[in-house]
Design a protein around this motif. Structure first.
Motif, mmCIF file in Angstrom:
data_model
loop_
_atom_site.group_PDB
_atom_site.id
_atom_site.type_symbol
_atom_site.label_atom_id
_atom_site.label_comp_id
_atom_site.label_asym_id
_atom_site.label_seq_id
_atom_site.Cartn_x
_atom_site.Cartn_y
_atom_site.Cartn_z
ATOM 1 N N VAL A 240 -3.680 -10.718 46.054
ATOM 2 C CA VAL A 240 -4.693 -11.666 45.584
ATOM 3 C C VAL A 240 -4.443 -12.113 44.151
ATOM 4 C CG1 VAL A 240 -6.482 -10.874 47.176
ATOM 5 C CG2 VAL A 240 -6.204 -9.731 44.960
ATOM 6 N N GLY A 241 -3.260 -11.833 43.623
ATOM 7 C CA GLY A 241 -2.876 -12.348 42.322
ATOM 8 C C GLY A 241 -3.352 -11.549 41.127
ATOM 9 N N ASP A 242 -3.822 -10.313 41.356
ATOM 10 C CA ASP A 242 -4.341 -9.514 40.240
ATOM 11 C C ASP A 242 -3.348 -9.395 39.094
ATOM 12 O OD1 ASP A 242 -6.768 -8.998 41.446
ATOM 13 O OD2 ASP A 242 -6.139 -7.078 42.317
ATOM 14 N N MET A 243 -2.107 -9.023 39.409
ATOM 15 C CA MET A 243 -1.147 -8.750 38.345
ATOM 16 C C MET A 243 -0.478 -10.016 37.817
ATOM 17 S SD MET A 243 -1.937 -5.791 37.898
ATOM 18 C CE MET A 243 -0.892 -5.450 36.491
ATOM 19 N N ILE A 244 -0.537 -11.102 38.570
ATOM 20 C CA ILE A 244 -0.118 -12.381 38.009
ATOM 21 C C ILE A 244 -1.088 -12.766 36.897
ATOM 22 C CG2 ILE A 244 0.188 -14.839 38.467
ATOM 23 C CD1 ILE A 244 1.156 -14.156 41.243
ATOM 24 N N ARG A 245 -2.377 -12.637 37.183
ATOM 25 C CA ARG A 245 -3.391 -12.901 36.151
ATOM 26 C C ARG A 245 -3.199 -11.968 34.955
ATOM 27 N NH1 ARG A 245 -6.849 -12.563 40.712
ATOM 28 N NH2 ARG A 245 -7.729 -14.550 41.423
ATOM 29 N N ALA A 246 -2.952 -10.689 35.241
ATOM 30 C CA ALA A 246 -2.784 -9.715 34.164
ATOM 31 C C ALA A 246 -1.584 -10.056 33.292
ATOM 32 C CB ALA A 246 -2.642 -8.313 34.750
ATOM 33 N N GLY A 247 -0.488 -10.497 33.919
ATOM 34 C CA GLY A 247 0.685 -10.875 33.154
ATOM 35 C C GLY A 247 0.418 -12.082 32.262
ATOM 36 N N ILE A 248 -0.238 -13.089 32.832
ATOM 37 C CA ILE A 248 -0.560 -14.282 32.054
ATOM 38 C C ILE A 248 -1.492 -13.924 30.898
ATOM 39 C CG2 ILE A 248 -1.766 -16.492 32.163
ATOM 40 C CD1 ILE A 248 -0.652 -16.797 35.023
ATOM 41 N N ALA A 249 -2.404 -12.989 31.135
ATOM 42 C CA ALA A 249 -3.355 -12.581 30.103
ATOM 43 C C ALA A 249 -2.686 -11.960 28.886
ATOM 44 C CB ALA A 249 -4.376 -11.608 30.692
ATOM 45 N N VAL A 250 -1.498 -11.367 29.072
ATOM 46 C CA VAL A 250 -0.792 -10.765 27.926
ATOM 47 C C VAL A 250 0.335 -11.655 27.414
ATOM 48 C CG1 VAL A 250 -1.399 -8.445 28.696
ATOM 49 C CG2 VAL A 250 0.824 -9.415 29.354
ATOM 50 N N GLY A 251 0.342 -12.917 27.835
ATOM 51 C CA GLY A 251 1.279 -13.877 27.272
ATOM 52 C C GLY A 251 2.431 -14.305 28.153
ATOM 53 N N ALA A 252 2.491 -13.839 29.398
ATOM 54 C CA ALA A 252 3.590 -14.240 30.283
ATOM 55 C C ALA A 252 3.483 -15.715 30.640
ATOM 56 C CB ALA A 252 3.576 -13.400 31.550
ATOM 57 N N ASP A 253 4.618 -16.362 30.724
ATOM 58 C CA ASP A 253 4.670 -17.755 31.149
ATOM 59 C C ASP A 253 4.691 -17.819 32.674
ATOM 60 O OD1 ASP A 253 4.807 -20.493 30.893
ATOM 61 O OD2 ASP A 253 6.975 -20.548 30.502
ATOM 62 N N ARG A 254 4.154 -18.889 33.187
ATOM 63 C CA ARG A 254 4.241 -19.098 34.631
ATOM 64 C C ARG A 254 5.649 -19.500 35.010
ATOM 65 N NH1 ARG A 254 -1.213 -22.139 36.802
ATOM 66 N NH2 ARG A 254 -2.732 -20.785 35.746
ATOM 67 N N GLY A 445 10.156 -18.393 25.845
ATOM 68 C CA GLY A 445 11.375 -17.873 26.446
ATOM 69 C C GLY A 445 11.786 -16.510 25.936
ATOM 70 N N ALA A 446 10.917 -15.865 25.174
ATOM 71 C CA ALA A 446 11.216 -14.525 24.653
ATOM 72 C C ALA A 446 10.695 -13.468 25.616
ATOM 73 C CB ALA A 446 10.571 -14.340 23.281
ATOM 74 N N ALA A 447 11.453 -12.368 25.716
ATOM 75 C CA ALA A 447 11.048 -11.281 26.600
ATOM 76 C C ALA A 447 9.842 -10.542 26.028
ATOM 77 C CB ALA A 447 12.204 -10.316 26.798
ATOM 78 N N ILE A 448 8.877 -10.230 26.889
ATOM 79 C CA ILE A 448 7.726 -9.426 26.494
ATOM 80 C C ILE A 448 8.144 -7.963 26.573
ATOM 81 C CG2 ILE A 448 5.364 -8.760 27.091
ATOM 82 C CD1 ILE A 448 4.973 -11.578 28.208
ATOM 83 N N PRO A 449 8.169 -7.238 25.474
ATOM 84 C CA PRO A 449 8.661 -5.857 25.499
ATOM 85 C C PRO A 449 7.888 -4.989 26.493
ATOM 86 C CG PRO A 449 8.425 -6.629 23.241
ATOM 87 C CD PRO A 449 7.798 -7.670 24.109
ATOM 88 N N GLY A 450 8.648 -4.233 27.265
ATOM 89 C CA GLY A 450 8.050 -3.273 28.175
ATOM 90 C C GLY A 450 7.591 -3.823 29.510
ATOM 91 N N LEU A 451 7.789 -5.120 29.768
ATOM 92 C CA LEU A 451 7.253 -5.722 30.994
ATOM 93 C C LEU A 451 8.360 -6.380 31.801
ATOM 94 C CD1 LEU A 451 4.637 -6.220 32.589
ATOM 95 C CD2 LEU A 451 4.418 -8.397 31.380
ATOM 96 N N LEU A 452 8.460 -5.989 33.076
ATOM 97 C CA LEU A 452 9.462 -6.539 33.988
ATOM 98 C C LEU A 452 8.797 -7.010 35.275
ATOM 99 C CD1 LEU A 452 10.863 -3.551 32.757
ATOM 100 C CD2 LEU A 452 12.779 -5.068 33.234
ATOM 101 N N VAL A 453 9.518 -7.822 36.053
ATOM 102 C CA VAL A 453 8.945 -8.404 37.266
ATOM 103 C C VAL A 453 10.013 -8.514 38.348
ATOM 104 C CG1 VAL A 453 9.399 -10.784 36.513
ATOM 105 C CG2 VAL A 453 7.549 -10.331 38.155
ATOM 106 N N ALA A 454 9.590 -8.374 39.593
ATOM 107 C CA ALA A 454 10.508 -8.496 40.732
ATOM 108 C C ALA A 454 9.722 -8.894 41.967
ATOM 109 C CB ALA A 454 11.246 -7.182 40.971
ATOM 110 N N GLY A 455 10.446 -9.301 43.001
ATOM 111 C CA GLY A 455 9.812 -9.627 44.277
ATOM 112 C C GLY A 455 9.117 -10.975 44.247
ATOM 113 N N GLU A 456 8.058 -11.106 45.030
ATOM 114 C CA GLU A 456 7.355 -12.371 45.152
ATOM 115 C C GLU A 456 6.696 -12.804 43.847
ATOM 116 O OE1 GLU A 456 4.692 -11.633 48.368
ATOM 117 O OE2 GLU A 456 6.291 -11.456 49.852
ATOM 118 N N MET A 457 6.499 -11.879 42.925
ATOM 119 C CA MET A 457 5.900 -12.219 41.630
ATOM 120 C C MET A 457 6.874 -12.935 40.713
ATOM 121 S SD MET A 457 3.428 -9.081 40.444
ATOM 122 C CE MET A 457 2.945 -10.030 38.999
ATOM 123 N N LEU A 458 8.164 -12.833 40.980
ATOM 124 C CA LEU A 458 9.176 -13.494 40.156
ATOM 125 C C LEU A 458 9.327 -14.934 40.621
ATOM 126 C CD1 LEU A 458 11.487 -13.570 38.081
ATOM 127 C CD2 LEU A 458 12.986 -12.620 39.849
ATOM 128 N N GLY A 459 8.834 -15.873 39.833
ATOM 129 C CA GLY A 459 8.924 -17.273 40.217
ATOM 130 C C GLY A 459 10.255 -17.883 39.844
#
Length: 486
Positions: A240-254, A445-459
């Motif tokens: 349901v997109g919980d962690m997509i929202r969480a990632g965006i909340a800490v500065g992740a780009d879509r 385009g800078a990496a967020i320290p400590g945060l990685l992504v894989a699977g369907e969450m990786l756009g």
């Protein structure tokens, strides 16, 4: 900082477990948080057929890591190169795939499957889905997608779980991750709900592998369009997109295409046609290239033979959603019915309408008889002279509107068979932006320290469509990459 583990992985599906295994092999302590528990664990991976697209040199190379089978001796498996894989990916996404992510996927998919096989995952050639048996008793594989997990998605998750136990990974079920913890600009942990209470878990790295937002009707309507609120959810109800929202909340780009998704033709009237844990993938209807598709007005509306099923099935769910009542019917006659995939068309509770005439078929489908008759007669009359061969693009076309580019056979021999289909959504193509190592990137385009992504969450890999089997391949490849640096 006191840590609960070196690496926290959110999501216990194929991508999450691949990340966890890669980290554990390096001696990292790993916690896997999985929202499901018992039979609901495993995310969307559990609901797949297990098909995984890899580049390879043919049967001799595949036989080095797939399960032995007596049929191998009489099978032809055409090589499928990295160049073909990349070209297919670029073609079906209309060039909207990220080139860097794509190159990594096509070159590392086979080595990654070999790595997983070495850990204990079992793979096989997919005879029932990707090969046709020939009159001489031999088998010919087609469409570039040849390898899958023993036991399908259920076997995939069972094998991953066994590896996790052997490597000492701490898999915690029933945990719904909701937020990321950030300190001094670095992601240092996860907040999760478990048994009605909030749990805080801290680690050096967090890998997000919790799927897309396809199970949230409001998000589907917002990003895909209003009609998508009514689509059937094929897989887990937990994406349901919980962690997509969480990632965006800490500065992740879509990242990726938030306006499109993977969607298929799905049994419209089966009593349990959402998240069916018993039938999983068998509610798909994927022999449509052998027949015709009509809507409730009795009209054809797409090219059923535009390409091999592997390259069209993930986009035709959307086309059906756009039809009146979001409903269509796959129609076959007595000559083509024996060629349909038995696992899907002879499953328990299959929605099937059988009629001894077009008049009876129109009555049972509640479509206008005259229009159905015109559709069938026009289709039959427009078929060109050519040899029918489902293992190649045979050019046996119906020169009508819309055309059928390959595998056109007349709908002429009673009884007639119809299968009602609607749109079944699999996963969304929009997620978080990441680099080829799985590091989550911010808007600059800078990496967020400590945060990685894989699977369907990786756009970024897919848009509008995808080559069949590339989703599981991408989950394994980029899960492994993320786990290798976590």
């Amino acid at each position: 900082m006191e840590r609960d583990a070196d690496v926290i992985v959110v999501g216990g599906g194929n991508a999450g477990f691949s990340a966890a295994h890669a980290a554990a092999e390096r001696g990292r302590s790993v916690i896997v948080l999985e929202r499901g528990e018992g039979e609901t664990a495993g995310g969307n991976s559990f609901f797949t057929a297990g098909a995984t697209r890899i580049a390879h040199d043919g049967l001799e190379q595949l036989a080095e890591f797939v399960e032995p089978d007596d049929r191998h001796a009489v099978s032809t498996v055409p090589p499928y190169s990295s160049e073909e894989y990349l070209a297919d990916l670029e073609r079906v996404t209309e060039g909207r795939n990220d080139p860097d992510l794509s190159r990594v996927l096509v070159t590392e998919a086979q080595p990654t499957l070999r790595w997983l096989a070495g850990l204990g995952l079992r793979y096989r050639l997919m005879y029932e889905r990707q090969a046709y048996d020939r009159p001489d008793g031999s088998y010919l594989f087609w469409g570039g997608l040849h390898v899958g997990n023993v036991g399908g998605g259920e076997g995939l998750i069972a094998d991953h779980t066994a590896v996790a136990q052997r490597l000492g990974e701490d898999v915690r079920y029933g945990h719904r991750a909701t937020e990321l913890i950030v300190e001094d600009g670095r992601v240092v942990g996860v907040l999760a709900e478990h048994d009605g209470r909030e749990v805080e878990l801290r680690g050096e790295s967090v890998v997000l592998a919790a799927g897309g937002f396809e199970a949230d009707a409001e998000l589907r309507a917002e990003h895909l369009g209003q009609r998508w609120a009514a689509a059937k959810v094929r897989g887990t109800a937990f994406n349901v997109g919980d962690m997509i929202r969480a990632g965006i909340a800490v500065g992740a780009d879509r990242g990726g295409d938030w306006s499109s998704c993977h969607s298929v033709q799905w049994d419209a009237f089966h009593q349990h046609n959402e998240g069916n844990l018993e039938l999983t993938n068998r509610l798909t209807r994927q022999s449509y290239p052998l027949g015709i598709l009509i809507n409730t007005e009795g009209r054809r509306f797409l090219d059923e033979g535009a390409d091999f099923r592997n390259y069209t099935y993930a986009k035709y769910g959307k086309v059906i959603l756009e039809q009146p009542d979001s409903l269509a019917f796959q129609v076959f006659d007595a000559a083509t019915r024996p060629m349909l995939r038995s696992e899907e068309y002879e499953m328990p509770g299959v929605s099937e309408i059988v009629a001894n005439s077009l008049e009876e078929l129109a009555e049972k489908l509640e479509v206008p008889l005259e229009q159905l008759r015109r559709t069938v007669e026009d289709f039959n009359a427009s078929i060109v002279e050519a040899d029918f061969d489902p293992t190649v693009k045979d050019g046996k076309k119906a020169d009508t509107t819309p055309p059928k580019s390959n595998w056109a056979s007349p709908i002429a021999q009673a009884p007639f068979y119809a299968y009602p289909v609607t749109c079944g959504i699999t996963f969304t193509f929009g997620g978080l932006r990441g680099n080829t190592d799985g590091q989550v990137l911010d808007a600059a385009g800078a990496a967020i320290p400590g945060l990685l992504v894989a699977g369907e969450m990786l756009g970024g890999l897919f848009s509008a469509n995808y080559p069949g089997g590339s989703g599981l391949a991408a989950g394994a490849v980029f899960g492994r990459r993320a786990g290798s640096i976590a």
